[in-house]
Design a protein around this motif. Structure first.
Motif, PDB file in Angstrom:
ATOM      1  N   HIS A 327       0.863  -1.178   0.000  1.00 41.49           N
ATOM      2  CA  HIS A 327       0.000   0.000   0.000  1.00 41.49           C
ATOM      3  C   HIS A 327       0.899   1.226   0.000  1.00 41.49           C
ATOM      4  O   HIS A 327       1.383   1.654   1.047  1.00 41.49           O
ATOM      5  CB  HIS A 327      -0.906   0.019   1.233  1.00 41.49           C
ATOM      6  CG  HIS A 327      -2.106  -0.866   1.117  1.00 41.49           C
ATOM      7  ND1 HIS A 327      -3.368  -0.406   0.831  1.00 41.49           N
ATOM      8  CD2 HIS A 327      -2.222  -2.210   1.221  1.00 41.49           C
ATOM      9  CE1 HIS A 327      -4.217  -1.425   0.786  1.00 41.49           C
ATOM     10  NE2 HIS A 327      -3.532  -2.531   1.027  1.00 41.49           N
ATOM     11  N   GLY A 328       1.118   1.813  -1.177  1.00 39.00           N
ATOM     12  CA  GLY A 328       1.978   2.985  -1.261  1.00 39.00           C
ATOM     13  C   GLY A 328       3.367   2.677  -0.729  1.00 39.00           C
ATOM     14  O   GLY A 328       4.016   1.719  -1.144  1.00 39.00           O
ATOM     15  N   PRO A 329       3.851   3.462   0.254  1.00 38.24           N
ATOM     16  CA  PRO A 329       5.196   3.231   0.793  1.00 38.24           C
ATOM     17  C   PRO A 329       5.260   2.153   1.866  1.00 38.24           C
ATOM     18  O   PRO A 329       6.300   1.957   2.482  1.00 38.24           O
ATOM     19  CB  PRO A 329       5.553   4.599   1.391  1.00 38.24           C
ATOM     20  CG  PRO A 329       4.233   5.141   1.834  1.00 38.24           C
ATOM     21  CD  PRO A 329       3.225   4.673   0.818  1.00 38.24           C
ATOM     22  N   SER A 330       4.142   1.479   2.107  1.00 41.07           N
ATOM     23  CA  SER A 330       4.096   0.494   3.195  1.00 41.07           C
ATOM     24  C   SER A 330       3.688  -0.883   2.692  1.00 41.07           C
ATOM     25  O   SER A 330       3.204  -1.045   1.573  1.00 41.07           O
ATOM     26  CB  SER A 330       3.098   0.951   4.272  1.00 41.07           C
ATOM     27  OG  SER A 330       3.438   2.214   4.782  1.00 41.07           O
ATOM     28  N   VAL A 331       3.885  -1.870   3.557  1.00 40.50           N
ATOM     29  CA  VAL A 331       3.406  -3.224   3.322  1.00 40.50           C
ATOM     30  C   VAL A 331       2.458  -3.582   4.446  1.00 40.50           C
ATOM     31  O   VAL A 331       2.733  -3.316   5.626  1.00 40.50           O
ATOM     32  CB  VAL A 331       4.581  -4.230   3.267  1.00 40.50           C
ATOM     33  CG1 VAL A 331       4.080  -5.663   3.351  1.00 40.50           C
ATOM     34  CG2 VAL A 331       5.369  -4.040   1.982  1.00 40.50           C
ATOM     35  N   LEU A 333       0.266  -6.629   6.243  1.00 41.14           N
ATOM     36  CA  LEU A 333      -0.038  -8.045   6.463  1.00 41.14           C
ATOM     37  C   LEU A 333      -1.408  -8.130   7.137  1.00 41.14           C
ATOM     38  O   LEU A 333      -1.655  -7.457   8.142  1.00 41.14           O
ATOM     39  CB  LEU A 333       1.008  -8.681   7.375  1.00 41.14           C
ATOM     40  CG  LEU A 333       0.648 -10.052   7.948  1.00 41.14           C
ATOM     41  CD1 LEU A 333       0.783 -11.131   6.877  1.00 41.14           C
ATOM     42  CD2 LEU A 333       1.506 -10.391   9.160  1.00 41.14           C
ATOM     43  N   THR A 334      -2.278  -8.959   6.598  1.00 40.76           N
ATOM     44  CA  THR A 334      -3.596  -9.157   7.188  1.00 40.76           C
ATOM     45  C   THR A 334      -3.864 -10.647   7.337  1.00 40.76           C
ATOM     46  O   THR A 334      -3.730 -11.405   6.371  1.00 40.76           O
ATOM     47  CB  THR A 334      -4.707  -8.531   6.316  1.00 40.76           C
ATOM     48  OG1 THR A 334      -4.385  -7.167   6.027  1.00 40.76           O
ATOM     49  CG2 THR A 334      -6.051  -8.585   7.037  1.00 40.76           C
ATOM     50  N   THR A 369       2.610  -0.638  12.766  1.00 42.18           N
ATOM     51  CA  THR A 369       1.372  -0.424  13.508  1.00 42.18           C
ATOM     52  C   THR A 369       0.541  -1.694  13.457  1.00 42.18           C
ATOM     53  O   THR A 369       0.271  -2.226  12.380  1.00 42.18           O
ATOM     54  CB  THR A 369       0.556   0.735  12.888  1.00 42.18           C
ATOM     55  OG1 THR A 369       1.366   1.913  12.862  1.00 42.18           O
ATOM     56  CG2 THR A 369      -0.703   0.994  13.704  1.00 42.18           C
ATOM     57  N   LEU A 370       0.128  -2.176  14.623  1.00 41.24           N
ATOM     58  CA  LEU A 370      -0.682  -3.392  14.710  1.00 41.24           C
ATOM     59  C   LEU A 370      -2.094  -3.038  15.148  1.00 41.24           C
ATOM     60  O   LEU A 370      -2.288  -2.290  16.105  1.00 41.24           O
ATOM     61  CB  LEU A 370      -0.068  -4.370  15.718  1.00 41.24           C
ATOM     62  CG  LEU A 370      -0.819  -5.699  15.845  1.00 41.24           C
ATOM     63  CD1 LEU A 370      -0.392  -6.644  14.732  1.00 41.24           C
ATOM     64  CD2 LEU A 370      -0.568  -6.342  17.206  1.00 41.24           C
ATOM     65  N   THR A 371      -3.087  -3.562  14.434  1.00 39.84           N
ATOM     66  CA  THR A 371      -4.479  -3.410  14.838  1.00 39.84           C
ATOM     67  C   THR A 371      -5.127  -4.791  14.862  1.00 39.84           C
ATOM     68  O   THR A 371      -4.853  -5.630  14.008  1.00 39.84           O
ATOM     69  CB  THR A 371      -5.258  -2.494  13.879  1.00 39.84           C
ATOM     70  OG1 THR A 371      -5.177  -3.027  12.544  1.00 39.84           O
ATOM     71  CG2 THR A 371      -4.684  -1.085  13.885  1.00 39.84           C
ATOM     72  N   GLU A 383      -3.975  -7.041  11.662  1.00 36.46           N
ATOM     73  CA  GLU A 383      -3.336  -6.287  10.576  1.00 36.46           C
ATOM     74  C   GLU A 383      -2.074  -5.631  11.100  1.00 36.46           C
ATOM     75  O   GLU A 383      -2.073  -4.966  12.129  1.00 36.46           O
ATOM     76  CB  GLU A 383      -4.290  -5.235  10.039  1.00 36.46           C
ATOM     77  CG  GLU A 383      -3.726  -4.447   8.849  1.00 36.46           C
ATOM     78  CD  GLU A 383      -4.730  -3.442   8.287  1.00 36.46           C
ATOM     79  OE1 GLU A 383      -5.635  -3.896   7.554  1.00 36.46           O
ATOM     80  OE2 GLU A 383      -4.623  -2.251   8.625  1.00 36.46           O
ATOM     81  N   LEU A 384      -0.973  -5.829  10.379  1.00 32.49           N
ATOM     82  CA  LEU A 384       0.304  -5.186  10.684  1.00 32.49           C
ATOM     83  C   LEU A 384       0.761  -4.406   9.465  1.00 32.49           C
ATOM     84  O   LEU A 384       0.928  -4.964   8.389  1.00 32.49           O
ATOM     85  CB  LEU A 384       1.350  -6.233  11.059  1.00 32.49           C
ATOM     86  CG  LEU A 384       2.795  -5.712  11.201  1.00 32.49           C
ATOM     87  CD1 LEU A 384       2.885  -4.643  12.281  1.00 32.49           C
ATOM     88  CD2 LEU A 384       3.745  -6.857  11.507  1.00 32.49           C
ATOM     89  N   GLU A 385       0.978  -3.116   9.656  1.00 33.11           N
ATOM     90  CA  GLU A 385       1.497  -2.261   8.595  1.00 33.11           C
ATOM     91  C   GLU A 385       2.909  -1.817   8.952  1.00 33.11           C
ATOM     92  O   GLU A 385       3.140  -1.306  10.045  1.00 33.11           O
ATOM     93  CB  GLU A 385       0.606  -1.032   8.387  1.00 33.11           C
ATOM     94  CG  GLU A 385       1.085  -0.106   7.276  1.00 33.11           C
ATOM     95  CD  GLU A 385       0.123   1.037   6.992  1.00 33.11           C
ATOM     96  OE1 GLU A 385       0.484   1.923   6.184  1.00 33.11           O
ATOM     97  OE2 GLU A 385      -0.965   1.035   7.587  1.00 33.11           O
TER      98      GLU A 385
END
Length: 389
Positions: A327-331, A333-334, A369-371, A383-385
């Motif tokens: 996602h753009g500049p990030s990855v 994981l879901t 960031t973890l949600t 989800e980890l971004e």
């Protein structure tokens, strides 16, 4: 002072040292960088042990055959001892004329001009970095002079200051590498403990059931052959599940697969193994993600493993999806499951974490960031971004 034309080379050397995470790689990068920057024929770095010798000794400019012929690692004596014990730089026009010089093994290359610098973290000396035989300017008459007539080339005060700067950054890189390796050791120990508990809870139970079923089949062979046959089929099923459980555990014990195959292939393999080992369907989706820094790949893998463990062991899920998407500049994981779900507030108040603390620690360790979204009866989404996609 470093010439402006050399600033790019210095910057590249410092960046190279701090990119490495393994201690051995850091040591080799320090030695190679020092040799190139100061234009020396030979370079070496020794890390002392507690017994008057060196725990590690890395060289540049010496072939593997030469190094084997030289013999055992040097001891901490003479000039090396001065750098390690007194943390003092050593710049000599001819090391062989120094009263502390004690000679070399027969296969050792001949060295004259010498520049040594301790690598220190505060008062703790981490190692000794030294260079020998400053190369003369290209095309000079000195390069054509026979070795027996001496060398006019020598390390300068500017060389010493540059090596001092390099040693200061080397201390930071080496300390960080040691902390990283220690962190990995602790992480591996924690993972082994967790997987050991998992094996006890899962595989041991299956083996117990397997033994009881085999005993029942034995008792029924003469009295009820058809029922005995059914029990033997159950024995085959349980043994297959136990083998799959063991295989899944072995996969978790081998994060080295990240180095060999990368994150995408490792996650795909784990999803396939778990899909075979459990009644739940486990699939994997990847979009736009390739290689990531090793720390981020390990964090993503460990969070995925923890989320999969929760979904398959505790949530009674029938379908679990692992997705890795750029996602753009990030990855991102879901891990999504359709299991029983839970109330995150109730889990915290009951003192149970389902690995959430560990997952959050891994996320914060790489700036991610973890949600976690979940409700009873509505499944769970973890989800980890992480930056750097």
């Amino acid at each position: 002072m470093v010439p402006r034309s050399g600033l790019a080379a210095v910057s590249a050397a410092l960046l190279a040292m701090n990119r490495r995470l393994e201690v051995r790689d850091v040591l080799q990068t320090i030695v190679a960088s020092a040799r190139d920057l100061l234009d020396a024929e030979y370079a070496a770095l020794g890390v002392p042990d507690d017994h008057g010798g060196f725990a590690q000794f890395v060289v540049a400019g010496v072939s593997e055959e030469q190094w084997k012929a030289i013999g055992p690692l040097p001891r901490q004596h003479g000039i090396l001892a001065a750098m390690l014990h007194d943390a003092t730089p050593q710049r000599l026009a001819d090391v062989r004329k120094d009263p502390r010089f004690g000679g070399w093994p027969a296969a050792h290359p001949k060295m004259a001009d010498f520049l040594g610098m301790p690598i220190a973290d505060g008062e703790q000396v981490l190692g000794a970095l030294f260079l020998a035989n400053k190369r003369c300017a290209s095309g000079s008459q000195e390069q054509q002079r026979p070795a027996s007539r001496g060398r006019a080339c020598a390390f300068t005060e500017d060389d010493e200051e540059l090596l001092r700067l390099l040693a200061q950054h080397a201390a930071i890189a080496l300390t960080n590498a040691r902390l990283y390796e220690r962190s990995r050791e602790l992480t591996i120990a924690e993972e082994r403990t967790r997987i050991g508990h998992e094996l006890h809870d899962a595989v041991a139970q299956k083996l117990f059931s397997l033994r009881l079923t085999a005993q029942a089949a034995t008792a029924l062979v003469d009295r009820d052959p058809e029922r005995a046959k059914a029990e033997l089929h159950e024995v085959a099923r349980l043994s297959g599940e136990a083998a799959d459980e063991l295989r899944a555990a072995v996969v978790e014990l081998r994060p080295a697969a990240l180095d060999e195959d990368g994150l995408v292939a490792t996650l795909r393999t784990q999803a396939q193994v778990l899909d075979r080992a459990h009644s739940a369907e486990v699939d994997f989706l990847c979009e736009g993600v390739r290689a990531l820094p090793s720390a981020q790949e390990e964090a993503l893998l460990r969070v995925a493993q923890e989320a999969l463990h929760n979904a398959l062991r505790h949530a009674d899920a029938s379908h679990v999806r692992v997705a890795l998407v750029r996602h753009g500049p990030s990855v991102v994981l879901t891990v999504t499951d359709d299991g029983t779900g839970f109330d995150p507030g109730a889990v915290r108040s009951a003192g149970r974490h389902l690995g959430l603390v560990s997952m959050r620690d891994r996320a914060s360790g790489v700036g991610g960031t973890l949600t976690v979204q979940s409700e009873p009866g509505k499944g769970t989404v973890v989800e980890l971004e992480v930056p750097g996609g």
